[in-house]
Design a protein around this motif. Sequence first.
Motif, PDB file in Angstrom:
ATOM      1  N   GLY A   1      27.612  85.974  -8.713  1.00 16.10           N
ATOM      2  CA  GLY A   1      28.295  86.452  -9.912  1.00 16.10           C
ATOM      3  C   GLY A   1      27.356  86.454 -11.104  1.00 16.10           C
ATOM      4  O   GLY A   1      27.294  87.417 -11.885  1.00 16.10           O
ATOM      5  N   VAL A   2      26.590  85.368 -11.249  1.00 14.72           N
ATOM      6  CA  VAL A   2      25.636  85.254 -12.359  1.00 14.72           C
ATOM      7  C   VAL A   2      24.555  86.333 -12.223  1.00 14.72           C
ATOM      8  O   VAL A   2      24.186  87.002 -13.197  1.00 14.72           O
ATOM      9  CB  VAL A   2      25.003  83.835 -12.385  1.00 14.72           C
ATOM     10  N   ILE A   3      24.067  86.546 -10.997  1.00 19.88           N
ATOM     11  CA  ILE A   3      23.005  87.540 -10.753  1.00 19.88           C
ATOM     12  C   ILE A   3      23.539  88.959 -11.005  1.00 19.88           C
ATOM     13  O   ILE A   3      22.837  89.804 -11.584  1.00 19.88           O
ATOM     14  CB  ILE A   3      22.447  87.387  -9.318  1.00 19.88           C
ATOM     15  N   ALA A   4      24.803  89.204 -10.614  1.00 21.78           N
ATOM     16  CA  ALA A   4      25.403  90.522 -10.863  1.00 21.78           C
ATOM     17  C   ALA A   4      25.449  90.797 -12.361  1.00 21.78           C
ATOM     18  O   ALA A   4      25.172  91.914 -12.822  1.00 21.78           O
ATOM     19  CB  ALA A   4      26.802  90.584 -10.256  1.00 21.78           C
ATOM     20  N   GLY A   5      25.752  89.759 -13.151  1.00 21.30           N
ATOM     21  CA  GLY A   5      25.778  89.899 -14.612  1.00 21.30           C
ATOM     22  C   GLY A   5      24.396  90.236 -15.154  1.00 21.30           C
ATOM     23  O   GLY A   5      24.248  91.090 -16.042  1.00 21.30           O
TER      24      GLY A   5
ATOM     25  N   GLU B   1      16.034  79.336 -16.769  1.00 18.58           N
ATOM     26  CA  GLU B   1      16.681  78.694 -17.928  1.00 18.58           C
ATOM     27  C   GLU B   1      18.075  79.266 -18.151  1.00 18.58           C
ATOM     28  O   GLU B   1      19.036  78.543 -18.442  1.00 18.58           O
ATOM     29  CB  GLU B   1      15.841  78.919 -19.196  1.00 18.58           C
ATOM     30  N   ALA B   2      18.194  80.618 -17.968  1.00 20.03           N
ATOM     31  CA  ALA B   2      19.500  81.269 -18.154  1.00 20.03           C
ATOM     32  C   ALA B   2      20.514  80.762 -17.132  1.00 20.03           C
ATOM     33  O   ALA B   2      21.690  80.548 -17.453  1.00 20.03           O
ATOM     34  CB  ALA B   2      19.346  82.787 -18.023  1.00 20.03           C
TER      35      ALA B   2
ATOM     36  N   LYS C   1      27.081  76.373 -15.067  1.00 19.06           N
ATOM     37  CA  LYS C   1      27.594  76.208 -13.708  1.00 19.06           C
ATOM     38  C   LYS C   1      26.653  75.385 -12.836  1.00 19.06           C
ATOM     39  O   LYS C   1      27.058  74.863 -11.808  1.00 19.06           O
ATOM     40  CB  LYS C   1      27.779  77.587 -13.035  1.00 19.06           C
ATOM     41  N   PHE C   2      25.376  75.322 -13.232  1.00 22.45           N
ATOM     42  CA  PHE C   2      24.391  74.678 -12.369  1.00 22.45           C
ATOM     43  C   PHE C   2      23.553  73.657 -13.116  1.00 22.45           C
ATOM     44  O   PHE C   2      23.229  73.828 -14.287  1.00 22.45           O
ATOM     45  CB  PHE C   2      23.447  75.726 -11.759  1.00 22.45           C
TER      46      PHE C   2
END
Lengths: 317, 371
Positions: free
Chosen positions: B145-149, B68-69, B75-76
């Motif tokens: 990038g999203v996963i790094a966040g 969900e996030a 972006k997706f």
Amino acid sequence: MTGKPEYAIEVEKLTKRYGDLLAVNEISFNVKKGEVFALLGPNGAGKSTSVEIIDTIRTPTSGKVSLLGMDVTRNKLDIVRRIGVLPQNFSSFDRITVKETLQYYSRLYCGLHADIDALMELVNLTDKSEDQYKNLSGGLRQRLGIALALVNDPEVVFLDEPTTGLDPRARHEVWQVLQGLKSQGKTVLLTTHYMEEAELLADTVAIISKGQIIAMGSPSELIEDNANYQVLTLLCADGNAFEIIRGLGFEPVADQHRNIRIRVDRAQDVLLILSAIKDAGALYSGLDVRKPNLEEVFLKLTGEALHDGTVGHKGAQ
Amino acid sequence: MRPRVVAANLYVKLISVYREKTTMFFTLAFPIILILLFGAIFMSQDNVNFHLCVQDLDQSKSSRESVEALGQSGKFKITGVDPAVDATKYLRETKATLVLVIPKGFERSLMRRKFFQDYGESATLTYIYDPSSSSVPTKMAILSGVIAGANQEISGIPPFIKTVEKSILTKKYRFIEYFIPGIVAMSVMTLSLFGTANLNTELRQKGIIRKLSTTPITRTEWILSDVLYYFTLALVTTTIMLLVSWAVFRTNLHLNAWLPAFLLLDVFSFVGIGMTLTRFVRESQSAAAAANAISFPMMFLSGSFFPIELMPGFLQTLAKTLPLYYVNEGLRAAMIFEDNVAARHDAAIIGVFAAVVFILGIVATKWEEGQ
């Protein structure tokens, strides 16, 4: 070739070569002021190339050409102001009307106030003045081309095959316009492969073949010098007549319409042939005796016809 | 040079195009189609929304919240994949380009890391992708990038290095607004180059040039009238493009005297090139092919569509030798950055180029035949 020349055009040993092809081979001639001069010859003889060199469209390989006393290779800008040209296969802007086209070309000669209405009247295009070029017939287009060649009131007019591709009626309409030019005293250099055109319009005719001038003079001089005989034509003659004439030692030529042509060198020969036919009871529907024309002169000089469909004239040989 | 002759030529050309309704239509429609088409494509650059397939093998509360996030990141656009299917087979059959696989035990590992500080615990997400798709590297980069966040957040430690965005412009521009000056420059190039090469070869084929060569018109007068003709058309088409882009995309660009100046320089340059081409090609079809050979590389290399920074080094160097690059840069400097110094610099370069090719065009133009 300077000062006030007697000749409008002087051509001396003019040669034009395209690679190995010798298009014009050392031709020389002069055109007097006020004269209509015709270059007569078949397609590919070198007529247009010669004219295009004289009217500054092309440059010569060698030789001298003087126009109104000026060298054509050095004084182009001065020359073009004083000449008018109808190029071969003339064309103009499709969407521009007759009147606009004349106005456009007149504006290219700054300081000139051409009488557009008079020009349209001269070439009989007044009622077509608002028609666009693309909607004009072949004859009307050529007449517009002639009007454009006159827009700057030129001293010398060049007309490169002005009636090629036109039907007989349109051709006669163009001839009327050209006769009007002649009566105005314009110097005209004309190229054509129609002998009637040259005979009708030209004061002097130069017969050109394979890049060379092979004869030159007035139409009557050319005929007198090169074809001093008459042609007797018997119309719709029956088969016996042909053999009777052959029996008299003549060389008759029959065409598909059963017309028989016989070359006769003396007036008595005509009487001899007619009385022999009458005595034998042979029939024909009519007869014609005439002097040969330029086409026959050309045939005699070159052994070639000016254009297709002239083989029947062999009878005159 | 006689202005009356130039004016007469200009009038004939303008009246011809005005009366040729089909030509008129396409002359005006082409820039509209161009601006609508490319505008629609590049508008989405400001709001990228990639399609992403996610296979959640864990089927836990934490894995569902993570998916969900991802969707809420903006972006997706997420499509769920049944955990029972083979993700590789799914990708092949559905023509999807990327499937993100969340492994079984994701929540258990997450809990151990968060609540028991077991730093040896981790979860490995798998990207199953189609390498032939050009969008996949971009998707994976954004995803990483999203996963790094997310990793940073899970660690509970504030990041040491932070970033802040600061634009050189006070106003925020959208990608479409950067794109329009390039489209204007390109369409004026196409108009001038193709128009000059086609029109002049056609007039030569029809024998009109031969007739004109027997009049006092000079090559300079003829080419100058061509320049004014295409400049007039360029002003009309550019006005239409700007109006359409404002009406449809609400673009907001600075309009100043640099715009007509760059249009004129653009026209001068490409009319000069077109006249030079006309010297070497005899048929109008060959003229179109030759114009294509010049305009296509120019279109793609000079930064009309893509920033030249995306190109390899040698192509960037090549791009900076192309006249259209300086028209693009100059128009952007004038219409976006309002940078008069940069605009003057670009105008000077394109001005010198325009002068050289204009003179070359005059020299190359041949009135007489069979020299």
